[in-house]
Scaffold this motif. Structure first.
Motif, PDB file in Angstrom:
ATOM      1  N   THR A 192       6.358  -5.175   0.588  1.00 55.81           N
ATOM      2  CA  THR A 192       5.231  -4.768   1.418  1.00 55.81           C
ATOM      3  C   THR A 192       3.912  -4.699   0.645  1.00 55.81           C
ATOM      4  N   ARG A 193       3.939  -4.148  -0.556  1.00 56.83           N
ATOM      5  CA  ARG A 193       2.667  -3.966  -1.270  1.00 56.83           C
ATOM      6  C   ARG A 193       2.038  -5.279  -1.741  1.00 56.83           C
ATOM      7  N   THR A 194       2.765  -6.376  -1.624  1.00 58.04           N
ATOM      8  CA  THR A 194       2.165  -7.631  -2.086  1.00 58.04           C
ATOM      9  C   THR A 194       1.455  -8.384  -0.963  1.00 58.04           C
ATOM     10  N   LYS A 244       8.222  -3.080 -13.913  1.00 55.48           N
ATOM     11  CA  LYS A 244       8.759  -4.165 -13.065  1.00 55.48           C
ATOM     12  C   LYS A 244       8.439  -3.947 -11.591  1.00 55.48           C
ATOM     13  N   LYS A 245       7.220  -3.485 -11.316  1.00 56.51           N
ATOM     14  CA  LYS A 245       6.829  -3.293  -9.911  1.00 56.51           C
ATOM     15  C   LYS A 245       5.771  -4.307  -9.529  1.00 56.51           C
ATOM     16  N   VAL A 246       5.803  -4.694  -8.272  1.00 54.76           N
ATOM     17  CA  VAL A 246       4.781  -5.592  -7.734  1.00 54.76           C
ATOM     18  C   VAL A 246       3.866  -4.808  -6.806  1.00 54.76           C
ATOM     19  N   PRO A 247       2.608  -5.209  -6.674  1.00 51.71           N
ATOM     20  CA  PRO A 247       1.965  -6.333  -7.347  1.00 51.71           C
ATOM     21  C   PRO A 247       1.564  -5.985  -8.781  1.00 51.71           C
ATOM     22  N   THR A 255      -2.355  -3.086 -12.508  1.00 51.68           N
ATOM     23  CA  THR A 255      -1.283  -2.755 -11.554  1.00 51.68           C
ATOM     24  C   THR A 255      -1.892  -1.908 -10.451  1.00 51.68           C
ATOM     25  N   GLU A 256      -1.105  -1.534  -9.491  1.00 50.69           N
ATOM     26  CA  GLU A 256      -1.453  -0.672  -8.358  1.00 50.69           C
ATOM     27  C   GLU A 256      -2.148  -1.496  -7.272  1.00 50.69           C
ATOM     28  N   VAL A 257      -1.536  -1.480  -6.111  1.00 46.03           N
ATOM     29  CA  VAL A 257      -2.007  -2.317  -5.012  1.00 46.03           C
ATOM     30  C   VAL A 257      -3.467  -2.031  -4.637  1.00 46.03           C
ATOM     31  N   ILE A 258      -3.863  -0.766  -4.722  1.00 47.34           N
ATOM     32  CA  ILE A 258      -5.238  -0.465  -4.299  1.00 47.34           C
ATOM     33  C   ILE A 258      -6.235  -1.048  -5.312  1.00 47.34           C
ATOM     34  N   THR A 318      -1.863   5.909   2.903  1.00 46.75           N
ATOM     35  CA  THR A 318      -0.831   4.947   3.308  1.00 46.75           C
ATOM     36  C   THR A 318       0.126   4.654   2.157  1.00 46.75           C
ATOM     37  N   ASN A 319      -0.443   4.474   0.970  1.00 51.09           N
ATOM     38  CA  ASN A 319       0.376   4.069  -0.168  1.00 51.09           C
ATOM     39  C   ASN A 319       1.245   5.200  -0.692  1.00 51.09           C
ATOM     40  N   SER A 320       0.639   6.383  -0.847  1.00 49.31           N
ATOM     41  CA  SER A 320       1.388   7.425  -1.544  1.00 49.31           C
ATOM     42  C   SER A 320       2.135   8.351  -0.600  1.00 49.31           C
TER      43      SER A 320
HETATM   44  N1  LIG Z   1       2.210   2.513  -7.550  1.00 53.52           N
HETATM   45  C1  LIG Z   1       2.477   1.122  -7.316  1.00 53.52           C
HETATM   46  C2  LIG Z   1       3.860   1.014  -6.717  1.00 53.52           C
HETATM   47  C3  LIG Z   1       4.343  -0.414  -6.694  1.00 53.52           C
HETATM   48  C4  LIG Z   1       5.743  -0.517  -6.108  1.00 53.52           C
HETATM   49  O1  LIG Z   1       6.518   0.439  -6.075  1.00 53.52           O
HETATM   50  N2  LIG Z   1       6.083  -1.715  -5.670  1.00 53.52           N
HETATM   51  C5  LIG Z   1       7.395  -1.939  -5.113  1.00 53.52           C
HETATM   52  C6  LIG Z   1       7.309  -2.987  -4.022  1.00 53.52           C
HETATM   53  S1  LIG Z   1       6.434  -2.433  -2.594  1.00 53.52           S
HETATM   54  C7  LIG Z   1       8.297  -2.502  -6.198  1.00 53.52           C
HETATM   55  O2  LIG Z   1       7.939  -3.426  -6.896  1.00 53.52           O
HETATM   56  N3  LIG Z   1       9.477  -1.957  -6.330  1.00 53.52           N
HETATM   57  C8  LIG Z   1      10.445  -2.442  -7.281  1.00 53.52           C
HETATM   58  C9  LIG Z   1      11.076  -1.321  -8.042  1.00 53.52           C
HETATM   59  O3  LIG Z   1      10.757  -0.173  -7.771  1.00 53.52           O
HETATM   60  O4  LIG Z   1      11.895  -1.661  -8.898  1.00 53.52           O
HETATM   61  C10 LIG Z   1       1.413   0.527  -6.392  1.00 53.52           C
HETATM   62  O5  LIG Z   1       0.804   1.300  -5.655  1.00 53.52           O
HETATM   63  O6  LIG Z   1       1.166  -0.690  -6.411  1.00 53.52           O
END
Ligand SMILES: N[C@@H](CCC(=O)N[C@@H](CS)C(=O)NCC(=O)O)C(=O)O
Length: 415
Positions: free
Chosen positions: A12-14, A47-50, A61-64, A101-103
């Protein structure tokens, strides 16, 4: 010079960052982390996207933050002002709603969803707390949207785009028709934002669920047992609150329905090893047809129902990857492969899958998105069906779809 590299996938965040890259026509390379796992883990240890690598090599990092950065790269001042806000007050409101929305919304949604799809234990008191919290958060969206067209400003802003993608996920999984009827302002807004070009092209149409995903089976049984015993039993002693290490009894995994069919004689694990280790045409497939037992396993043509909503082939392949991940609870009863045919903005998903038993549903319905695919039984005694299965598992020939020969662009194996 390229304006950077953006790691994104189907999560979703991408969605909004990808939409911005496409609509602002930015020179940013889009990369699926699965395609560059070593570099991704090196640069983004969480390892989080985006995640973004900027031209000077620094990381973002961080979608916002990423969304704001992408907008900043655009030379389209009007678009910039509309999306990010044209003065300090507007910018603060955009950030406010994106952050909420995000947090809050997205985090609570994930906490509610995970136990329902088997990714976390279901603990009723926790589930009730999350439900109450998400209700309070969405109440503030409903209140704002009862008096304003959009969330942050008088135009569609980043906040609307982002919140749309998160509500879309909620409507697919946990906010059923009853919930939606009780939140008319959010629904009016959702339907207005749906047609914004930024989202129209990249988002699949969200399939709004009627009923929220059900509780895990074992919990439902326990709950109804409790109900029926209520009147006859003396009050139960106060239950000890579950701790992180202590799984409540309810968490015992129910048996998979296909377990009831007993052990098959066809050695599925041997087949999976053969498929992985031997040439498909000359080694694996001849072995398969010699050993396949149609009484124990059935073969299915699986087609994605919404091919016209697919865009980039790597994203279609991610969709298949996600589907297969969600099938993990059934994979010991299955084998198969789905391929992405065609090219960017004109592709589709098809494939062949073998499942234990004569019905496809018990194997597939562990994945919440199983109904996005259609299932047609294949009869390997017919040469055309047998050929189709071989082609889907060998990936060495174009696939014929609606009379057109389409090259296989990508694919994934379920094993
Ligand atoms: N704080 C980060 C959170 C990013 C996040 O949690 N992304 C999720 C996808 S929506 C992810 O990559 N999850 C993979 C994991 O937690 O391993 C942001 O706001 O961008």
């Amino acid at each position: 010079m390229s304006q950077g590299l953006l790691y994104c996938n189907f999560r979703t965040r991408t969605r909004v960052p990808r939409a911005l890259v496409e609509h602002l026509k930015l020179d940013i390379k889009l990369v699926d982390p699965e395609d560059q796992p070593t570099e991704f883990a090196r640069d983004f240890p969480l390892k989080k996207v985006p995640g973004m690598v900027l031209p000077d090599g620094s990381k973002l990092t961080e979608v916002i933050a990423i969304s704001y950065y992408l907008i900043g790269l655009s030379s389209d001042h009007l678009a910039k002002e509309q999306l990010a806000g044209s003065n300090i007050e507007e910018r603060a409101q955009v950030l406010r709603w994106m952050s909420l929305t995000n947090s809050e919304l997205l985090v609570l949604f994930a906490k509610i969803l995970k136990p329902l799809i088997g990714q976390a234990p279901y603990i009723k008191p926790q589930a009730d707390t999350f439900e109450a919290k998400i209700e309070a958060v969405t109440a503030s969206f409903e209140a704002r949207l009862s008096t304003h067209t959009y969330l942050a400003t008088e135009q569609v802003s980043l906040a609307d785009l982002f919140a749309f993608t998160v509500f879309g996920k909620c409507f697919e999984n946990i906010f059923g028709s009853k919930w939606r009827a009780a939140h008319p302002a959010i629904m009016r807004w959702f339907n207005t934002v749906k047609d914004v070009t930024y989202l129209r092209e990249l988002s699949k149409k969200y399939e709004l669920c009627d009923e929220p995903l059900p509780l895990p089976q074992s919990n439902k049984k326990k709950e109804s047992k409790k109900e029926s015993k209520k009147e006859t039993k003396p009050p139960a002693p106060v239950a000890k609150a579950p701790t992180a290490t202590e799984e409540p009894v309810e968490q015992k995994k129910p048996k998979h329905p296909l377990e009831l069919l007993g052990k098959a004689t066809f050695p599925l694990d041997d087949w999976k090893r053969k498929y992985s280790n031997e040439d498909t045409r000359t080694g694996a497939l001849p072995w398969f047809w010699e050993n396949y037992n149609p009484d124990e396993y059935s073969l299915w043509k699986v087609d994605f129902k919404y091919n016209d909503e697919l865009t980039l082939t790597f994203m279609s392949n991610n969709l298949v990857g996600g589907f297969f991940n969600r099938l993990s609870g059934s994979v010991k009863y299955m084998f198969g492969s789905l391929v992405v045919f065609g090219e960017n903005n004109d592709n589709g998903i098809t494939g062949a899958v073998m499942v234990r038993g004569q019905d496809f549903a018990p194997a597939f319905d562990v994945a919440p998105d199983w109904e996005s695919y259609s299932y047609t039984k294949l009869d390997p005694s017919k040469p055309e069906d047998k050929d189709f299965i071989g082609n889907m598992w060998a990936w060495d020939k174009p696939v014929t779809v609606d009379g057109r020969d389409r090259e296989i662009a990508d694919g994934k194996v379920l094993k």
